[in-house]
Design an enzyme around this catalytic site. Structure first.
Site, PDB file in Angstrom:
ATOM      1  N   THR B  96     -25.507  16.538   0.340  1.00  0.00           N
ATOM      2  CA  THR B  96     -24.136  16.042   0.341  1.00  0.00           C
ATOM      3  C   THR B  96     -23.377  16.814   1.412  1.00  0.00           C
ATOM      4  O   THR B  96     -23.153  18.022   1.276  1.00  0.00           O
ATOM      5  CB  THR B  96     -23.480  16.240  -1.036  1.00  0.00           C
ATOM      6  N   LYS B 171     -20.132   8.542  -1.809  1.00  0.00           N
ATOM      7  CA  LYS B 171     -20.186   9.649  -2.764  1.00  0.00           C
ATOM      8  C   LYS B 171     -18.865  10.409  -2.829  1.00  0.00           C
ATOM      9  O   LYS B 171     -18.379  10.713  -3.914  1.00  0.00           O
ATOM     10  CB  LYS B 171     -21.320  10.622  -2.419  1.00  0.00           C
ATOM     11  N   LYS B 246     -16.572  21.722  -3.632  1.00  0.00           N
ATOM     12  CA  LYS B 246     -17.253  21.396  -2.367  1.00  0.00           C
ATOM     13  C   LYS B 246     -17.037  19.925  -2.001  1.00  0.00           C
ATOM     14  O   LYS B 246     -16.691  19.594  -0.866  1.00  0.00           O
ATOM     15  CB  LYS B 246     -18.758  21.676  -2.495  1.00  0.00           C
TER      16      LYS B 246
END
Lengths: 296, 296
Positions: B96, B171, B246
Site C-alpha cells: 500500500t 484503497k 499511514k
C-alpha cells in the site's frame, strides 16, 4: 373507541393523521393554516382552529411541530394542551426538537398527571404518506406500551429508546452519523474522480468493503450505482439540506449542553451551514458532493 | 509451472507466500531479515538474500513492502527487480503506497517491456493467513488477466479498478471513508452516552436506520453489540491506529497532488495523527472512541 387530537397538520402531520383515519380512529385536528385544516376535513377528520377544541375529547394528543419553542408553547401555553386536555390523556410529541425541551415538557406533563413520550420519526414525507415511519420513542415503559398501538398505523418500526428525551437523542445521534458518512462518501468519490477512478468501480469496491454505509449503498451521492437515490434526479430531495441542517443544529445543542466531544459532528454542521448560507437549503443533503467539488 | 519471486516476507508477505506454496507454486523469496527468510524456507520455499537471486527464474514477481520509497528502490535500484528479472516477467506490487509512486514504477516497468499491476489488499494479517484478502488491482486489462490466477490462492476478491495506480486510489478512498465513519460512529456513541442513551439501544436504532455502516455493524467501537469487534478485546488490533494513520497519510498526499477538497478526510488524518503523537499507534483504530472521550 379512541379519540385522537392531532396538533400540526403540515407536510408530515397531515399524512400521518390520514393514516390514523384510515385505521378507523377519530381524529380532531388543529393547525393555524386554513389549508391544513381543510386537508384534514377532506380526509374525514374534524378540524378546529383552537387547541382547546381539538383536545377537548381526546384520549391521545399527538403533535408534529417544527421547533422546541413551538412544542413548549403548544403544550404549556395558556390555551395549550395541558390546560385543556382530559385527565389521563396520553401525549405523544413526534416533532424533532432539542433533547432538553423534550425532557422539560415531559417533566411538566408528568407533574400534571399525564403520560408523555417523545417520538420523533425518520422516513420523511414518503414514509408519513405510506405509514412506514420509524418512531424513536422516549418515555416510561408504561407510556411506551400505551403509545405503541396508536403509532402503529403510521409506522413500520417503533423502538423504545429509554427515558424521556431518548427518542430525540437517538434521532440526532443517528442523523449526525448520517451527515458525517454522506460527506465522507462524497469526499471519497470526488478524490477518486480526481485520481482517475470511475464512480461505478469505486462503488463496487467500497460497497463490498469497509467503506460500506447507508449513504453509499442506499443513498449514493453520485448518479448511477443506486437508481433510486436523489443524485439521479438532480439532487431534488429526498431529505433536504435544510432539514439536515436543523438536525445537526439540535445535535450541536446537545453536544454543548452535555459537554461531549464531536469534532466531525461540528465540521458536518459547519459544512451544511455553508450550504444554507449559499442558498442551497432545498437541495438534497447528498448534494454536498457538488458543494465540496465547487459545482453546486 | 509458474515460478514466483516474493519480495518482502513480513507480517503480510510471509503468509501470502505460504498460500502460494499451498497452491503448489514455486516461491523464491527475498527479505532483509534472516528470520523472515527462515520462515519461508520452513514452509517449503527457497529464500535468498539478494533480489537478483530471488527473481532470476521468476515468471511473476510479487512484492509486499512498507513504503513507496522502498518499492521504488526494490524495483528500480541497481540490484533491483527490473535489472535482474527475465524478459516478459509479470510484476505485482501488493504494497500500500502513494498513487504517484505506483504510477511512476508501473510506467518504468512498461518502458522496459514488463507488465505490472498495483494490487494493494484489505483484510489484514488474518486475511493474509486465511487466503481471503481483497485485492484492488490497477493496470491494463491484459496485465489484470495474467495477475488474477496468481492472486487467487491469496484472495477471496480480486477487483480490477482501472489503469495503473487505481488499485491504490480505490484503497485509500475506501479507507478514508472507513476512518471518517469510525470517528462519526464513535462521536455518536459518546454523545448518546452523555445524553443517557444505552449503547445497545443506539446500536439497535442506528443499525436499522440511515446511520448503518460497516464501522457500526461489523466493527462496532463499543463492547457488546458486535462480539467479534476489537472493542470486546480491549481495543487490541484488528487494524492498528498506525496503519490507519499511514493510509490517511497516503490519502492526504493524493488530495494534495490532485487538488481535491476533503475537509473530513483532513480532520480524520489529524485525529489519528494525535493518537500517534499520544503513543497509541498499537491500539486498534476503533479505540478512537476512547481518544475522543479522553479515556485512552
Amino acid at each position: 373507541m379512541t379519540n385522537i387530537a392531532f396538533i400540526g397538520l403540515g407536510n408530515m402531520g397531515l399524512p400521518m393523521a390520514k393514516n390514523l383515519l384510515g385505521a378507523d380512529l377519530t381524529v380532531h385536528g388543529f393547525d393555524l393554516s386554513d389549508e391544513a385544516r381543510a386537508g384534514l376535513a377532506d380526509a374525514g377528520g374534524s378540524a378546529f382552529s383552537t387547541i382547546a377544541e381539538a383536545v377537548a375529547d381526546a384520549d391521545v394528543v399527538i403533535s408534529m411541530l417544527p421547533s422546541g419553542a413551538i412544542v413548549k408553547a403548544v403544550y404549556e401555553g395558556e390555551d395549550g394542551v395541558f390546560k385543556n386536555a382530559k385527565a389521563g390523556a396520553l401525549m405523544i410529541d413526534s416533532s424533532t426538537i432539542d433533547v432538553t425541551t423534550a425532557r422539560d415538557v415531559a417533566q411538566e406533563a408528568k407533574a400534571l398527571g399525564f403520560d408523555m413520550v417523545d417520538a420523533p420519526v425518520s422516513g420523511g414525507v414518503g414514509g408519513a404518506a405510506a405509514g412506514t415511519l420509524a418512531f424513536m420513542v422516549g418515555g416510561s415503559a408504561a407510556a411506551f406500551s400505551k403509545a405503541s398501538p396508536i403509532l402503529e398505523p403510521m409506522g413500520a418500526k417503533i423502538v423504545h429508546c429509554g427515558a424521556s428525551g431518548n427518542g430525540q437523542a437517538a434521532k440526532i445521534c443517528n442523523n449526525m452519523v448520517l451527515a458525517i458518512s454522506m460527506i465522507g462518501v462524497s469526499e471519497a468519490f470526488n478524490l477518486g474522480r480526481a485520481l482517475g477512478l470511475d464512480d461505478q468501480t469505486f462503488y463496487d469496491v467500497a460497497a463490498n468493503a469497509s467503506a460500506q454505509c447507508w449513504s453509499l449503498t442506499s443513498y449514493c451521492p453520485v448518479p448511477g450505482p443506486v437508481p433510486a437515490s436523489p443524485a439521479n434526479n438532480d439532487y431534488q430531495p429526498g431529505f433536504a439540506t435544510a432539514l439536515m441542517h436543523k438536525d445537526l443544529g439540535l445535535a450541536m445543542e446537545a453536544v454543548a449542553s452535555s459537554g461531549s466531544n464531536t469534532p466531525m459532528g461540528h465540521l458536518a454542521a459547519d459544512i451544511y451551514e455553508t450550504m444554507m448560507d449559499n442558498g442551497h437549503g432545498d437541495v438534497d443533503f447528498s448534494g454536498v458532493i457538488k458543494h465540496l467539488a465547487g459545482t453546486l
